[in-house]
Design an enzyme around this catalytic site. Structure first.
Site, short mmCIF file in Angstrom:
data_model
loop_
_atom_site.label_atom_id
_atom_site.label_comp_id
_atom_site.label_asym_id
_atom_site.label_seq_id
_atom_site.Cartn_x
_atom_site.Cartn_y
_atom_site.Cartn_z
N CYS A 1 33.76 -0.55 -77.74
CA CYS A 1 33.53 -0.03 -76.40
C CYS A 1 34.83 0.01 -75.60
CB CYS A 1 32.51 -0.90 -75.68
SG CYS A 1 32.29 -0.50 -73.93
N TYR B 1 32.74 11.28 -73.10
CA TYR B 1 31.29 11.12 -73.26
C TYR B 1 30.55 12.31 -72.67
CZ TYR B 1 32.09 6.34 -74.78
OH TYR B 1 32.50 5.24 -75.49
#
Length: 333
Positions: free
Chosen positions: A49, A183
């Site tokens: 992440c 994203y």
């Protein structure tokens, strides 16, 4: 939390709209704030992440390892819990401090009505056994400021007071257009939404590539919080986003200045030694995510060649000092 309960983060026009954070009480010394105490909190993360990675980079650079413990979740998503994180790397498959198997357990224990994704990074209160703060946008700033009493001696100043307005402004751009921009490309549900995010992403990368043609780092001769935030995306660009998220106008290695800049940071303590390329690859290409489908074949790309991260960058020619943190070194706490 089952796959049918996944929160919807797609707008009507097909854009990816990231969920907001629910646990945002700031760290500090004022009433109502989270007390800053060594040993009280545990930082839960996964090395895949980017939001979590930058918190771990700052923790390492500032020498906060003894003050804040670290719990590491697997890069692979549990098959039946697409949006969760699992501590399958630990003995018996549970975090040894919090005693949880899934990240969602501590979120639901803190708030039984919580229905969002159990995100990382998250600071959990070991004493209270609950979530303390998951505000990934501000966590590094808390570590850089109110956690200063626990910094190592002569720790660098990653968030100098006289530059905070400029750093905050650039961080906002980096977040919306680059960190989250990849994203927005990868999770878009319409061609228009994808192309809009794609064009914005590469326009910003082009701007920063030009900015770095005359500066070693984003604000000159020293590393700041902004560099850490940008690095977290750059490190994942060629190994994950380029293919998995269709951010394929060109690779990081094709940018003349961003590529050398990323390698310069990679060889700096706290950056390369916390970057797990293998975990990043298997997460984005093999693991289940909010965007995945069980019937989609899972193929792990063989490339790219990661040895190029160790090639000379010669970025020190742009700096007055080769030592990256010397100029902004803090002499007193």
């Amino acid at each position: 939390m089952t796959s049918q309960q996944k929160p919807k983060e797609i707008s009507k026009d097909g854009k990816f709209v990231r969920q907001t954070n629910d646990f945002t009480t700031p760290f500090g010394n004022e009433p109502g704030q989270l007390p800053v105490e060594a040993g009280r909190y545990r930082l839960l993360w996964s090395p895949v992440c980017p939001w979590a990675h930058r918190s771990v980079i700052v923790r390492r650079i500032l020498g906060l390892e003894d003050a804040i413990s670290l719990g590491t979740a697997s890069p692979m998503r549990p098959k039946l819990l697409h949006v969760d994180w699992e501590f399958s790397l630990d003995p018996d498959g549970v975090d040894p401090v919090m005693g949880i198997r899934f990240m969602s357990e501590i979120y639901q224990k803190t708030d039984p009505e919580y229905s969002g994704r159990p995100t990382v990074p998250v600071f959990v209160d070991v004493k209270e056994q609950k979530v303390a703060n998951n505000d990934y946008f501000r966590l590094t700033n808390y570590l850089e400021t109110v956690w200063a009493p626990f910094h190592k001696e002569h720790a660098p100043d990653l968030y100098p007071e006289e530059l905070r307005v400029e750093i905050d402004a650039l961080n906002d751009i980096i977040f919306h257009d680059i960190n989250n921009g990849v994203y927005k490309c990868g999770f878009a549900r319409s061609q228009e939404a994808y192309e809009e995010a794609f064009d914005t992403l590469f326009a910003r990368l082009d701007e920063l590539d030009e900015r770095l043609s005359t500066k070693r780092f984003l604000f000159g001769d020293y590393v700041t919080d902004s560099d850490i935030r940008l690095y977290a995306t750059l490190a994942r660009f060629d190994v994950a986003y380029y293919n998995a998220f269709n951010t394929n106008r060109n690779r990081l290695i094709d940018f003349p200045n961003l590529w050398g800049y990323a390698r310069d940071l990679y060889e700096t303590k706290g950056f390369g030694d916390t970057t797990d390329f293998h975990s990043i690859k298997i997460h984005y290409h093999l693991s289940t995510t909010i965007d995945s489908h069980e019937d989609k074949p899972k193929i792990l790309p063989k490339g790219p060649d990661l040895s190029v991260w160790h090639t000379p960058h010669n970025r020190q020619a742009l700096s007055k000092k080769e030592e990256k943190f010397l100029i902004r070194e803090v002499q007193q706490k």
